[in-house]
Enzyme design. Structure first.
Site, PDB file in Angstrom:
ATOM      1  CG  ASP A 231      27.031 -19.969  49.805  1.00 27.77           C
ATOM      2  OD1 ASP A 231      27.399 -21.121  49.531  1.00 27.77           O
ATOM      3  OD2 ASP A 231      27.522 -19.297  50.737  1.00 27.77           O
ATOM      4  CG  ASP A 390      27.856 -24.430  58.367  1.00 29.76           C
ATOM      5  OD1 ASP A 390      28.586 -24.332  57.373  1.00 29.76           O
ATOM      6  OD2 ASP A 390      26.649 -24.730  58.291  1.00 29.76           O
TER       7      ASP A 390
HETATM    8  O1  1PR Z   1      21.674 -26.867  57.397  1.00 29.10           O
HETATM    9  O2  1PR Z   1      21.415 -28.816  55.903  1.00 29.10           O
HETATM   10  O3  1PR Z   1      19.956 -26.836  55.632  1.00 29.10           O
HETATM   11  O4  1PR Z   1      22.352 -26.749  55.043  1.00 29.10           O
HETATM   12  C1  1PR Z   1      22.532 -25.390  54.870  1.00 29.10           C
HETATM   13  C2  1PR Z   1      23.800 -25.195  54.107  1.00 29.10           C
HETATM   14  O5  1PR Z   1      23.922 -23.822  53.785  1.00 29.10           O
HETATM   15  C3  1PR Z   1      25.025 -25.596  54.903  1.00 29.10           C
HETATM   16  O6  1PR Z   1      25.893 -26.295  54.056  1.00 29.10           O
HETATM   17  C4  1PR Z   1      25.664 -24.263  55.302  1.00 29.10           C
HETATM   18  O7  1PR Z   1      27.076 -24.354  55.237  1.00 29.10           O
HETATM   19  C5  1PR Z   1      25.164 -23.323  54.219  1.00 29.10           C
HETATM   20  N1  1PR Z   1      24.921 -21.954  54.697  1.00 29.10           N
HETATM   21  C6  1PR Z   1      23.914 -21.581  55.526  1.00 29.10           C
HETATM   22  N2  1PR Z   1      23.974 -20.227  55.687  1.00 29.10           N
HETATM   23  C7  1PR Z   1      25.006 -19.789  54.962  1.00 29.10           C
HETATM   24  C8  1PR Z   1      25.424 -18.400  54.815  1.00 29.10           C
HETATM   25  O8  1PR Z   1      26.446 -18.082  54.195  1.00 29.10           O
HETATM   26  N3  1PR Z   1      24.662 -17.491  55.387  1.00 29.10           N
HETATM   27  N4  1PR Z   1      26.683 -20.814  53.540  1.00 29.10           N
HETATM   28  C9  1PR Z   1      25.614 -20.870  54.340  1.00 29.10           C
HETATM   29  C10 1PR Z   1      27.789 -21.434  53.820  1.00 29.10           C
HETATM   30  C11 1PR Z   1      29.906 -21.566  53.140  1.00 29.10           C
HETATM   31  C12 1PR Z   1      30.581 -21.970  51.947  1.00 29.10           C
HETATM   32  C13 1PR Z   1      31.222 -20.800  51.306  1.00 29.10           C
HETATM   33  C14 1PR Z   1      32.650 -20.915  51.728  1.00 29.10           C
HETATM   34  C15 1PR Z   1      33.624 -20.251  50.851  1.00 29.10           C
HETATM   35  N5  1PR Z   1      28.644 -21.056  52.848  1.00 29.10           N
HETATM   36  O9  1PR Z   1      29.786 -22.613  51.063  1.00 29.10           O
HETATM   37  O10 1PR Z   1      30.959 -20.884  49.987  1.00 29.10           O
HETATM   38  O11 1PR Z   1      32.763 -20.421  53.057  1.00 29.10           O
HETATM   39  O12 1PR Z   1      33.472 -18.882  50.825  1.00 29.10           O
HETATM   40  P1  1PR Z   1      34.722 -17.982  50.477  1.00 29.10           P
HETATM   41  O13 1PR Z   1      35.601 -18.773  49.581  1.00 29.10           O
HETATM   42  O14 1PR Z   1      34.138 -16.787  49.755  1.00 29.10           O
HETATM   43  O15 1PR Z   1      35.337 -17.623  51.772  1.00 29.10           O
HETATM   44  P2  1PR Z   1      21.302 -27.341  56.075  1.00 29.10           P
END
Ligand code: 1PR
Length: 538
Positions: A231, A390
């Protein structure tokens, strides 16, 4: 440096191929017209997407006679993915369109009754009796395709071909085929780590019969895919950093609530590649709104990463129709194109997919042809479009309390509710929509999405294991592959998700970034559990 000619006809990630060719000591010259083909000594035909679309583009640009002439002259020719398919007579993907017919045979679609299609991931290319262009039975190669040349022992051999085979479920198919001056691979050598680079080098060096004798063959079949996810966002100091949240909150609970900084994206991607990650995913978790689109920092990250990381790269975040800083309208397809040209193999769409699905249902399940998913998958193939979901749990005492697809859960809600459904969110979980994961994933599958990245806000960053109930619900709803994400805290969680669900891949973030475990630790664990995995090759 010696030259190789690449046919510049088709959309796709050719940057990785150029990087891979340069890595093995050659430079690339582009062929921009049929007349240029004559200049080529060694010619490579890369290909992604739809067989009919590719062949029609070739035919319309009048490339087919020039390619045939090149092959007939005995000069080296290599076809990759759809470039392999083009050498055959035809494909059920576009029954009325003819292939080059250099090799007799036709392609058909994988049977999806008991497995995910497209076939995505690392599989064999086993040559039983011969050494063929550095292909090794101990190696795995990266495939992504829905159509295949079925392997029937003796048929291609009778045409003078050497064949390398792979198995997906109970279907045996052609992974690579060599005949005289022609080599064709269904897998992507440029995305297959050292194993793929070896094949590319053998072709370019003209080493038809290279290989290593006496190696133990790996078990046939698709390996369990382990993905590292980064991320990425700008922190308060303006630096682009890899971060990781707890249930999507990426700020420290102390120290003034800074954005967590876990390292630099390009360096970390390379580290995970060398640990054996089967893919690397970058999610741009905040959009860089004040920045002209052509200067998006993620483009440079991809350019740098794709020089040293020879496994598939996915990029997500901000892929939607947008207005640039100077007021110009930029379509999602144009943004995706920039990413593909910079080294991405897949783009991942989050928020925009939910909006598109809402419109799809509002229109009575009619496809508009205008959504980002439809347009990007049309141009680059379904395999290039991932939808990142999500979801958040919504608890109910009984499934009759909701119109949504609710399931019984072994983790009851705060008021001991025994059922839950998974609500889709947008904008990084900030806004919850009246749509469940089954509805969303079925809609985007219909639009042409090739794979689901299935996060779970309840589990994200908790290190408590994947949400198996969510994964099973989604796997039962769709045919396309699913990447399980959120909650991985140790290698055992990967073992558990592969044992208890039919997930096609599993992704980890925090446990890798914090250095608690390496990707190799996960692969070693899975291997000990008797699961097929690919290890990093130097
Ligand atoms: O909506 O098309 O602009 O895409 C935004 C992207 O950013 C989406 O794929 C959304 O999942 C991601 N996103 C937005 N905010 C966050 C955040 O964390 N604040 N991250 C975010 C999502 C989820 C996974 C993460 C896993 C594993 N991150 O990528 O890496 O949950 O984590 P873990 O193994 O540590 O539990 P758009």
């Amino acid at each position: 440096m010696p030259k190789v000619y690449l046919l510049d006809y088709v959309a796709g990630n050719v940057r990785s191929l150029v990087n891979a060719i340069e890595k093995v000591g050659y430079t690339v010259e582009w062929i921009k017209s049929p007349e240029d083909v004559e200049k080529a000594d060694k010619l490579i035909l890369p290909g992604v997407g739809h067989f009919g679309h590719c062949m029609t583009q070739f035919a319309e640009a009048n490339y087919l006679p020039a390619i045939r002439k090149h092959i007939d002259s005995g000069k080296p020719f290599m076809g990759i993915c759809v470039g392999l398919q083009a050498l055959f007579e035809g494909s059920s993907e576009a029954p009325s369109v003819s292939g080059l017919g250099v090799i007799k045979g036709r392609l058909d679609r994988f049977d999806d009754s008991s497995k995910s299609v497209p076939h995505i991931g690392w599989n064999s290319a086993n040559t039983t009796d011969k050494k063929v262009y550095g292909l090794l039975p101990s190696s795995k190669y990266y495939y992504v395709h829905s159509y295949k040349v079925p392997y029937k022992k003796g048929e291609l051999e009778a045409q003078g071909c050497s064949v390398a085979t792979a198995r997906y479920g109970d279907e045996e198919f052609v992974g690579a085929v060599a005949k005289d001056n022609v080599l064709a691979t269904q897998f992507h050598p440029e995305k297959s780590g050292a194993a793929g680079l070896r094949v590319l080098k053998a072709f370019l060096d003209g080493e038809k019969e290279s290989g290593i004798a006496g190696l133990e063959a790996m078990e046939e079949g698709l390996t369990r895919r382990v993905i590292a996810c980064l991320d990425v966002r700008t922190n308060d100091q303006g630096d682009l950093v890899v971060t990781k949240g707890d249930q999507y909150d990426v700020r420290e609970k102390t120290d003034g609530g800074n954005v967590r900084n876990l390292g630099k994206p390009v360096e970390m991607a390379r580290k995970y590649y060398e640990q054996g990650a089967d893919e690397v995913t970058f999610l741009n978790i905040t959009s860089f709104r004040d920045c002209p689109i052509a200067d998006l920092p993620m483009l440079e990250i991809l350019r740098q990463t794709s020089k040293t990381v020879f496994v598939p790269l996915t990029i997500g975040g901000g892929i939607r129709d947008t207005t640039d800083t100077d007021g110009t309208k930029v379509s999602a397809l144009e943004i995706a194109t920039m990413y593909f040209k910079s080294g991405a193999d897949k783009v991942s769409i989050g928020s925009d997919a939910v909006t598109a699905a809402e419109e799809y249902y509002a229109a009575g399940k009619k496809l508009s042809g205008k959504t980002a998913i439809e347009q990007i998958s049309q141009a680059y193939g379904n395999q290039a479009v991932v939808v990142s979901v999500d979801p958040k749990r919504v608890y109910v005492a009984d499934s009759s309390e909701t119109k949504h697809n609710a399931i019984p859960t072994t983790t009851p809600g705060p008021n001991r509710e025994k059922y839950c459904w998974y609500a889709c969110t947008i904008k990084g979980g900030r806004e919850t929509r009246d749509m469940d994961v089954v509805e969303l994933t079925q809609a985007v599958e219909a639009m042409g999405c090739g794979e689901i990245l299935l996060n779970c806000i309840d589990k994200d960053g908790t290190n408590s294991g994947f949400d198996l109930e969510l994964i099973n619900q989604v796997k039962n709803a769709i045919k396309i592959p699913v990447i399980a994400s959120s909650g991985a805290g140790n290698p055992g969680h990967f073992g558990e998700v592969f044992a208890k669900t039919k997930t096609d891949a599993a992704l980890g973030a925090g446990m890798f970034h914090r250095g608690e475990y390496t990707v190799k630790d996960v692969k070693d664990f899975l291997g000990k559990e008797g699961l097929l995995v690919r290890q990093f090759e130097d």
